[in-house]
Write a protein that holds these residues in place. Structure first.
Motif, short mmCIF file in Angstrom:
data_model
loop_
_atom_site.label_atom_id
_atom_site.label_comp_id
_atom_site.label_asym_id
_atom_site.label_seq_id
_atom_site.Cartn_x
_atom_site.Cartn_y
_atom_site.Cartn_z
N HIS A 1 48.30 38.76 32.37
CA HIS A 1 49.15 38.84 33.57
C HIS A 1 50.11 37.67 33.60
O HIS A 1 49.92 36.66 32.94
N TRP B 1 41.52 43.06 37.93
CA TRP B 1 41.99 43.34 36.57
C TRP B 1 40.96 42.93 35.55
O TRP B 1 40.14 42.04 35.78
N ARG C 1 40.93 34.32 44.95
CA ARG C 1 40.50 34.95 43.70
C ARG C 1 39.02 34.69 43.47
O ARG C 1 38.54 33.57 43.68
N HIS D 1 49.41 35.17 30.55
CA HIS D 1 48.17 34.46 30.19
C HIS D 1 46.95 35.32 30.51
O HIS D 1 47.02 36.31 31.25
N LEU E 1 41.78 39.50 42.90
CA LEU E 1 42.73 38.69 43.67
C LEU E 1 43.09 39.44 44.95
O LEU E 1 43.51 40.60 44.91
N ARG F 1 53.12 35.87 36.64
CA ARG F 1 53.58 35.94 38.04
C ARG F 1 55.01 35.44 38.15
O ARG F 1 55.36 34.41 37.58
N ASP G 1 43.17 34.64 32.20
CA ASP G 1 42.51 33.62 33.01
C ASP G 1 41.39 32.93 32.23
O ASP G 1 40.51 33.59 31.66
N ARG H 1 52.46 31.66 50.22
CA ARG H 1 51.79 32.74 49.45
C ARG H 1 50.33 32.29 49.30
O ARG H 1 50.07 31.27 48.67
N THR I 1 53.11 40.12 40.60
CA THR I 1 52.25 39.86 39.44
C THR I 1 52.36 41.04 38.48
O THR I 1 52.23 42.20 38.91
N VAL J 1 44.50 30.55 45.35
CA VAL J 1 45.76 30.46 44.62
C VAL J 1 46.82 30.44 45.71
O VAL J 1 47.24 31.48 46.22
N TRP K 1 53.16 42.72 45.90
CA TRP K 1 52.02 42.54 46.80
C TRP K 1 52.36 42.84 48.25
O TRP K 1 53.46 42.59 48.72
#
Ligand code: SIN
Length: 311
Positions: free
Chosen positions: A287, A280, A302, A136, A151, A289, A138, A298, A163, A114, A272
């Motif tokens: 979650h 999670w 994951r 959302h 992550l 972001r 995942d 960044r 996040t 990511v 972070w």
């Protein structure tokens, strides 16, 4: 050793479980679990994730995960193999199911980058980039969405890109009675045709009518396979649809549900730092972001573990 994160009932009488309870309660032996100041999440202190965990540690971790839904481990220094090995101790790694085409994902089947950067360090033109990602779950567009997401932060911007996690047990329990009644026994279609940036996945038509959305149907309220607790399970808002309702009724009910789950009282945000590993529970937490400065890199890795079909 692979220890399944099993139901509390299945291991209620084991000596390891009792030891695990003491560890998880934050006593001086083993690691400490320090809850975040909010409705979800905890920091685990005193574990080096490069090392295999003992059975007692894994059971304690399973309990802490069941209770807090999101666990952060700070200042970890993990290779990709160690990242995968840590997650593999909690469940089966989800392989070959990642949507990324990056060289890294080809090399390590269970890893998704990511990232705002391409493999040669250039800013990416595609993907979510630095944009905000709304609430959302995942990969809920799969019939069997992942159980857990792991992550790991390799490079983070100094500001932005936080996040946030929302507790879907609490969101379910706090539903106004008319909303709770309106969703009894109902499912939603989870759009499989668009990615998280809203772009069409290959092979799908650009269908704009939510009542024709392709994708699996999941119950709006799912029962967690480990804790037995009920949680709202919404996936993503765009192109979601509740079969059995008219388009207008479906849109209205979904708008009410999403307005409810987005309430601040269910959520806590994580800022972070490089070396953070956050795991999670994708079955009971959603979650989102924050956006960040697109000129800042960044880079997160994951991995995910295999889940069960939501019921
Ligand atoms: C995700 O939505 O899975 C990624 C979250 C993040 O980049 O913080």
């Amino acid at each position: 050793m692979s220890v399944q994160f099993r139901s509390r009932q299945a291991r209620i009488d084991t000596a390891a479980f009792n030891a695990a309870e003491r560890l998880a309660s934050g006593s001086t032996c083993g690691f400490a679990v320090v809850p975040w100041n909010g409705p979800i999440g905890a920091e685990v202190r005193g574990l080096d994730l490069t090392q295999p965990l003992s059975a007692a540690e894994l059971l304690a971790l399973a309990d802490a995960w069941s209770e807090h839904l999101v666990l952060v481990f700070r200042a970890q220094s993990l290779s990709i193999e160690q990242h995968l090995a840590f997650a593999a101790q909690t469940g089966e790694i989800l392989e070959g199911n990642q949507t990324s085409r990056s060289a890294l994902s080809h090399q390590h089947k269970g890893i998704l980058e990511v990232s705002t950067l391409t493999s040669d360090g250039q800013q990416k033109a595609k993907g979510l980039g630095s944009a905000e990602a709304f609430w959302h779950t995942d990969m809920s567009y799969k019939s069997v969405p992942p159980a857990g997401s792991f992550l790991y932060a390799r490079s983070v911007p100094s500001t932005g890109g936080d996040t946030c996690f929302a507790n879907m047990y609490l969101a379910f329990e706090a539903l106004p009675s008319e909303l709770a009644e309106a969703i009894v026994g109902r499912v939603a279609v989870h759009d499989e045709s668009r990615n998280s940036a809203g772009r069409m996945r290959p092979g799908y038509a650009d269908e704009r009518d939510p009542s024709k959305t392709p994708g699996p149907r999941h119950p709006l309220v799912r029962t967690h396979p480990v804790t037995g607790r009920k949680a709202l399970f919404l996936g993503r808002r765009p192109y979601s649809f509740i079969p059995g309702l008219s388009s207008a009724q479906s849109e209205d009910l979904l708008d009410q549900l999403w307005a409810h789950v987005a309430r601040e009282e269910f959520a806590h945000c994580h800022k972070w730092a490089v070396g953070d590993m956050v795991m999670w529970d994708n079955r009971s937490a959603m979650h989102r972001r924050d956006s960040f400065d697109p000129s800042l890199p960044r880079v997160m890795h994951r991995t995910q573990t295999v889940g069960t079909q939501p019921v």
